[in-house]
Enzyme design. Structure first.
Site, mmCIF file in Angstrom:
data_model
loop_
_atom_site.group_PDB
_atom_site.id
_atom_site.type_symbol
_atom_site.label_atom_id
_atom_site.label_comp_id
_atom_site.label_asym_id
_atom_site.label_seq_id
_atom_site.Cartn_x
_atom_site.Cartn_y
_atom_site.Cartn_z
ATOM 1 N N CYS A 118 -3.376 -18.289 0.771
ATOM 2 C CA CYS A 118 -3.350 -19.750 0.952
ATOM 3 C C CYS A 118 -3.718 -20.105 2.399
ATOM 4 O O CYS A 118 -4.434 -21.088 2.635
ATOM 5 C CB CYS A 118 -1.978 -20.320 0.607
ATOM 6 S SG CYS A 118 -1.674 -20.448 -1.173
ATOM 7 N N ASP A 156 -12.821 -8.151 2.190
ATOM 8 C CA ASP A 156 -11.516 -7.491 2.321
ATOM 9 C C ASP A 156 -11.424 -6.831 3.703
ATOM 10 O O ASP A 156 -12.387 -6.229 4.168
ATOM 11 C CB ASP A 156 -11.366 -6.438 1.211
ATOM 12 C CG ASP A 156 -9.934 -5.978 1.028
ATOM 13 O OD1 ASP A 156 -9.351 -6.265 -0.029
ATOM 14 O OD2 ASP A 156 -9.389 -5.329 1.960
ATOM 15 N N HIS A 201 -6.206 -12.705 -7.177
ATOM 16 C CA HIS A 201 -7.473 -12.362 -6.525
ATOM 17 C C HIS A 201 -8.181 -11.307 -7.350
ATOM 18 O O HIS A 201 -7.549 -10.465 -7.989
ATOM 19 C CB HIS A 201 -7.261 -11.873 -5.090
ATOM 20 C CG HIS A 201 -6.304 -10.723 -4.969
ATOM 21 N ND1 HIS A 201 -4.942 -10.891 -4.984
ATOM 22 C CD2 HIS A 201 -6.514 -9.379 -4.854
ATOM 23 C CE1 HIS A 201 -4.347 -9.710 -4.869
ATOM 24 N NE2 HIS A 201 -5.284 -8.770 -4.801
ATOM 25 N N HIS A 207 -1.151 -13.718 -4.742
ATOM 26 C CA HIS A 207 -2.015 -14.885 -4.974
ATOM 27 C C HIS A 207 -3.181 -14.301 -5.758
ATOM 28 O O HIS A 207 -3.856 -13.383 -5.257
ATOM 29 C CB HIS A 207 -2.451 -15.495 -3.639
ATOM 30 C CG HIS A 207 -3.375 -16.682 -3.741
ATOM 31 N ND1 HIS A 207 -3.170 -17.853 -3.018
ATOM 32 C CD2 HIS A 207 -4.523 -16.877 -4.439
ATOM 33 C CE1 HIS A 207 -4.134 -18.717 -3.287
ATOM 34 N NE2 HIS A 207 -4.989 -18.142 -4.140
ATOM 35 N N HIS A 240 -2.859 -21.805 -5.657
ATOM 36 C CA HIS A 240 -1.955 -20.657 -5.622
ATOM 37 C C HIS A 240 -1.295 -20.418 -6.972
ATOM 38 O O HIS A 240 -0.625 -21.297 -7.502
ATOM 39 C CB HIS A 240 -0.850 -20.866 -4.571
ATOM 40 C CG HIS A 240 0.102 -19.700 -4.526
ATOM 41 N ND1 HIS A 240 -0.041 -18.667 -3.630
ATOM 42 C CD2 HIS A 240 1.175 -19.386 -5.293
ATOM 43 C CE1 HIS A 240 0.904 -17.772 -3.852
ATOM 44 N NE2 HIS A 240 1.665 -18.186 -4.854
ATOM 45 N N ASN A 249 -5.651 -6.727 -9.846
ATOM 46 C CA ASN A 249 -4.422 -5.950 -9.962
ATOM 47 C C ASN A 249 -3.291 -6.908 -10.293
ATOM 48 O O ASN A 249 -3.098 -7.905 -9.599
ATOM 49 C CB ASN A 249 -4.116 -5.228 -8.643
ATOM 50 C CG ASN A 249 -5.121 -4.130 -8.346
ATOM 51 O OD1 ASN A 249 -5.595 -3.459 -9.253
ATOM 52 N ND2 ASN A 249 -5.446 -3.957 -7.074
HETATM 53 P P1 AMP Z 1 -3.990 -6.005 -4.058
HETATM 54 O O1 AMP Z 1 -3.487 -4.617 -3.896
HETATM 55 O O2 AMP Z 1 -4.799 -6.181 -5.313
HETATM 56 O O3 AMP Z 1 -2.893 -7.037 -3.925
HETATM 57 O O4 AMP Z 1 -5.028 -6.214 -2.898
HETATM 58 C C1 AMP Z 1 -4.811 -7.003 -1.760
HETATM 59 C C2 AMP Z 1 -6.020 -6.844 -0.887
HETATM 60 O O5 AMP Z 1 -5.976 -7.832 0.123
HETATM 61 C C3 AMP Z 1 -6.112 -5.478 -0.169
HETATM 62 O O6 AMP Z 1 -7.348 -4.860 -0.533
HETATM 63 C C4 AMP Z 1 -6.065 -5.854 1.314
HETATM 64 O O7 AMP Z 1 -6.878 -5.026 2.109
HETATM 65 C C5 AMP Z 1 -6.548 -7.298 1.285
HETATM 66 N N1 AMP Z 1 -6.119 -8.131 2.397
HETATM 67 C C6 AMP Z 1 -4.858 -8.291 2.873
HETATM 68 N N2 AMP Z 1 -4.842 -9.191 3.869
HETATM 69 C C7 AMP Z 1 -6.121 -9.613 4.037
HETATM 70 C C8 AMP Z 1 -6.756 -10.539 4.918
HETATM 71 N N3 AMP Z 1 -6.068 -11.220 5.851
HETATM 72 N N4 AMP Z 1 -8.090 -10.713 4.805
HETATM 73 C C9 AMP Z 1 -8.796 -10.030 3.880
HETATM 74 N N5 AMP Z 1 -8.258 -9.164 3.020
HETATM 75 C C10 AMP Z 1 -6.936 -8.937 3.088
HETATM 76 ZN ZN ZN Z 2 -1.405 -18.396 -2.152
#
Ligand code: AMP
Ligand code: ZN
Length: 116
Positions: A7, A30, A100, A98, A46, A87
């Site tokens: 968010c 990422d 994704h 959130h 969200h 995931n």
């Molecule tokens: P998940 O395990 O599916 O929840 O993946 C979360 C993803 O978010 C991971 O691949 C992290 O590397 C990525 N992530 C976390 N914080 C950030 C951020 N500030 N900017 C970009 N990617 C992020």
């Molecule tokens: Zn969010």
């Protein structure tokens, strides 16, 4: 949600390298890429995961898929191939709550399956 990092990215309170944005969806690289090209595509609204999606959210989830098609073309991987995956929950390794979708491309990806 005030404590949600995605968010904050949507609101511009945290930096991100955006590759796509429309009224409902944003996509950004990422920070810990798991492939040569690793983009996260998220609804601006969200909600924690696919489990929390309601009837009003299916349209934006479709928009996420449409964004993936466009990103693939713009990043030049539509022909070579890419993976779009979300995931959901602990066993899938969800860390950010959130919704994704990971967009992975740029090399031959490992088969899907169970962790070692
Ligand atoms: P998940 O395990 O599916 O929840 O993946 C979360 C993803 O978010 C991971 O691949 C992290 O590397 C990525 N992530 C976390 N914080 C950030 C951020 N500030 N900017 C970009 N990617 C992020
Ligand atoms: Zn969010």
């Amino acid at each position: 949600m005030s404590d949600c990092i995605f968010c904050k990215i949507v609101e511009g309170e945290l930096p991100s390298k955006k590759v796509y944005e429309d009224n409902e969806v944003v996509a950004f690289y990422d920070i810990e890429p798991a492939a040569p090209i690793h983009v996260l595509i998220i609804p601006k609204k969200h909600f924690a995961s696919l489990n929390e999606a309601t009837d009003e959210d299916w349209a934006v989830i479709g928009q996420v898929q449409k964004a993936a098609q466009q990103i693939a073309q713009e990043l030049g991987v539509a022909e070579s191939g890419y993976r779009v995956v979300t995931n959901c929950g602990a066993n899938a390794g969800q860390i950010v709550h959130h919704l994704h979708y990971h967009f992975l491309a740029g090399a031959k990806l490992a088969p899907l399956g169970v962790a070692n």
